[in-house]
Write an enzyme that holds these catalytic residues in place. Structure first.
Site, PDB file in Angstrom:
ATOM      1  N   ASP A  62      64.014  61.079  40.524  1.00 57.10           N
ATOM      2  CA  ASP A  62      64.133  59.225  39.432  1.00 57.10           C
ATOM      3  C   ASP A  62      65.916  59.260  38.868  1.00 57.10           C
ATOM      4  O   ASP A  62      66.476  59.259  37.626  1.00 57.10           O
ATOM      5  CB  ASP A  62      63.508  58.952  38.453  1.00 57.10           C
ATOM      6  CG  ASP A  62      63.294  57.620  37.925  1.00 57.10           C
ATOM      7  OD1 ASP A  62      63.518  57.283  38.852  1.00 57.10           O
ATOM      8  OD2 ASP A  62      63.133  57.257  36.427  1.00 57.10           O
ATOM      9  N   LYS A 122      67.851  56.871  41.143  1.00 58.38           N
ATOM     10  CA  LYS A 122      68.284  55.748  40.930  1.00 58.38           C
ATOM     11  C   LYS A 122      69.521  55.670  41.600  1.00 58.38           C
ATOM     12  O   LYS A 122      70.459  55.086  41.178  1.00 58.38           O
ATOM     13  CB  LYS A 122      67.429  54.818  39.497  1.00 58.38           C
ATOM     14  CG  LYS A 122      66.672  55.020  39.264  1.00 58.38           C
ATOM     15  CD  LYS A 122      66.611  54.037  38.020  1.00 58.38           C
ATOM     16  CE  LYS A 122      65.330  53.842  37.497  1.00 58.38           C
ATOM     17  NZ  LYS A 122      64.692  54.692  36.759  1.00 58.38           N
ATOM     18  N   ASN A 145      77.557  55.008  51.718  1.00 58.26           N
ATOM     19  CA  ASN A 145      77.792  56.865  52.413  1.00 58.26           C
ATOM     20  C   ASN A 145      77.656  58.009  51.287  1.00 58.26           C
ATOM     21  O   ASN A 145      77.400  58.741  51.945  1.00 58.26           O
ATOM     22  CB  ASN A 145      79.943  56.656  52.519  1.00 58.26           C
ATOM     23  CG  ASN A 145      80.242  58.341  52.967  1.00 58.26           C
ATOM     24  OD1 ASN A 145      79.703  58.818  53.747  1.00 58.26           O
ATOM     25  ND2 ASN A 145      81.262  58.680  52.998  1.00 58.26           N
ATOM     26  N   THR A 146      78.016  57.235  50.029  1.00 65.01           N
ATOM     27  CA  THR A 146      77.593  57.862  48.688  1.00 65.01           C
ATOM     28  C   THR A 146      76.055  58.957  48.854  1.00 65.01           C
ATOM     29  O   THR A 146      75.855  59.575  48.070  1.00 65.01           O
ATOM     30  CB  THR A 146      78.244  57.305  47.207  1.00 65.01           C
ATOM     31  OG1 THR A 146      79.418  57.371  47.242  1.00 65.01           O
ATOM     32  CG2 THR A 146      78.174  58.636  46.469  1.00 65.01           C
ATOM     33  N   THR A 205      62.079  47.438  34.261  1.00 66.01           N
ATOM     34  CA  THR A 205      60.340  47.157  33.375  1.00 66.01           C
ATOM     35  C   THR A 205      61.590  46.265  31.975  1.00 66.01           C
ATOM     36  O   THR A 205      60.746  45.987  31.565  1.00 66.01           O
ATOM     37  CB  THR A 205      59.557  48.082  34.120  1.00 66.01           C
ATOM     38  OG1 THR A 205      60.065  48.907  33.413  1.00 66.01           O
ATOM     39  CG2 THR A 205      58.760  47.982  34.523  1.00 66.01           C
ATOM     40  N   GLY A 224      54.428  57.914  30.967  1.00 63.47           N
ATOM     41  CA  GLY A 224      55.042  58.708  30.195  1.00 63.47           C
ATOM     42  C   GLY A 224      54.444  58.525  28.516  1.00 63.47           C
ATOM     43  O   GLY A 224      54.080  59.652  28.489  1.00 63.47           O
TER      44      GLY A 224
END
Length: 452
Positions: free
Chosen positions: A76, A78, A84-85, A131, A222
């Site tokens: 995770d 993100k 390209n990166t 969220t 979590g």
């Protein structure tokens, strides 16, 4: 996918030993672990800081941890950068053999497409709207309401070839209205809280039952598991699994109702072929010719039923023709067991299941029979007999619905085990609670079942 495999536990910890403890305890009873920014930074910090000896010890701990995780990692990170990166970062992450990783959909279609092109065997998820954002914040950032933006991002992600999205459970209700468009698209949902949990930094939350009920394919959880003040992590997982099972069941049967596969009125059934003067049925269940994605859900429900009843010891699956065949096929794929087909023919006496098995098999092996529903015992008894003539052993028959007309009880008394995902009375209670039928209609159906 079994119910417990839909749980992704967030390893939001600041110490490799804490992560290892959670993985050891929960690994066998959940689907995946999310490694997010906090733990990724922890990994870097523990290796780069401290003495050389401390760094090496931490490095070995992290390597052992990843070895135990195997293919259960949701990376995770993100990604949100130029295409390209993103392409190069995606290739590197895919080489870690993670199950899935993500990037922000707001990085654009080109960046998402580059992630997909470099994903290897991993899956790519696009993060829609976080969220933690309240509606006014989302509007300020994106210039439009969160629901509109989530729908746009979901469409962009699908166009880019992503495997799914990460979205708030609240947006699942919106996506549910576009079922055909997103039915084979993963919807991974964070912000899952039980009714008595604190929201913490999550604003758009739902319970596990609600999220699954509205179409979430996997849940990121979590604190309700890892920092639960009332339950141990294992106990919390077991409670959530039960909620997921109920959510899956209710989702399946509600979709059948919406597709008009479950109808209420006055209907002729199979029994009327032999007894035309029998009372008409006030309910009609037609669990046939379903969309492929709905058969997959049926297979998942039956997979959980197999686990629940301890029926894992079998070699083949046979779907009783014709309604049971596609359900059996979906289950066979889910449990990774061979599917056998048995012939059904039309004769002067009506439709008949023959003893002709159309695929190669080994006599003496064990078979699990699958069908859509059970009313009386005759059809199931006929199928069991036709299979056992071939020297195969039928360990049980599993169905989606027991119409509660005596067939299940009768066969179980004969020690021919039959199990159902749901009883008809459960469906009636569900439809009454969701105001799809009246209590009077439910009582009419119950009375008919009792007398017929």
């Amino acid at each position: 996918m079994k119910a417990y495999e839909k749980i992704i536990v967030a390893l939001d910890v600041d110490d490799p030993e804490k992560a290892t403890k959670l993985v050891t305890e929960l690994g066998p009873i959940i689907g995946s672990f999310k490694i997010g920014l906090e733990f990724i930074t922890t990994i870097i910090k523990t290796v780069l800081t401290g003495t050389e000896k401390e760094s090496m010890l931490n490095l070995f701990k992290i390597r052992d941890l990843f070895s135990s995780l195997k293919d259960k990692v949701f990376w995770d990170n993100k990604f949100h950068d130029i295409s390209n990166t993103v392409a190069k970062a995606s290739k590197l992450v895919s080489e870690l053999c993670v199950k899935m990783f993500n990037l922000h959909a707001s990085a654009g279609i080109e960046a998402m497409a580059e992630a997909v092109a470099n994903k290897g065997l991993s899956e790519v998820l696009a993060v829609t709207v976080l969220t933690s954002l309240e509606e006014n914040e989302a509007h300020l950032i994106y210039g439009s309401p969160s629901k509109a933006k989530v729908l746009q991002f979901a469409r962009d992600a699908k166009a880019a070839g992503c495997d799914g999205i990460v979205c708030s459970a609240q947006e699942l209700i919106l996506l549910e209205k576009h079922e055909k468009e997103f039915n084979n698209f993963k919807k991974v949902t964070p912000g899952i809280r039980s009714s008595d949990d604190q929201k913490d930094d999550q604003n758009r939350t739902m319970t596990p039952y609600e999220a699954i009920r509205h179409g979430a394919t996997e849940l990121v959880i979590g604190r309700p598991i890892t920092k639960n003040e009332k339950l141990s992590p294992t106990e919390a997982v077991k409670k959530i699994v039960e909620e997921i099972k109920i959510g899956l069941k209710h989702r399946f049967f509600t979709i059948l109702f919406n597709l008009k596969k479950i109808k209420f009125g006055q209907f002729k059934l199979k029994l009327h072929e032999k007894n035309p003067d029998a009372p008409l049925s006030p309910i009609y269940l037609n669990i046939r010719e379903l969309p492929d994605w709905l058969y997959i859900l049926a297979g998942d429900l039956l997979h959980d039923l197999i686990d629940q009843e301890g029926l894992e010891d079998f070699d083949y699956i046979i779907g009783i023709p014709k309604a049971g065949e596609p359900i059996g096929k979906a289950l066979a794929k889910a449990v990774k067991k061979p599917l056998l087909r048995i012939e059904k023919i039309e004769s002067e006496d009506g439709r008949k299941i023959t003893s002709n098995i159309l695929d190669p098999f080994v006599p003496g092996k064990k078979v699990l029979l699958v069908d859509d529903l059970i009313t009386k015992a005759d059809t199931k008894r006929e199928a069991i007999k036709s299979v056992e003539i071939n020297g195969l052993v039928v360990i049980a028959t599993i169905v989606l619905v027991d119409r509660e007309q005596g067939g299940l009880e009768e066969l179980n008394k004969e020690e021919k085990k039959v199990y159902a995902v749901s009883k008809l009375s459960e469906l009636l209670n569900l439809f009454v609670s969701e105001k799809k039928i009246t209590q009077a209609k439910a009582e009419e159906v119950t009375e008919y079942i009792k007398n017929n």
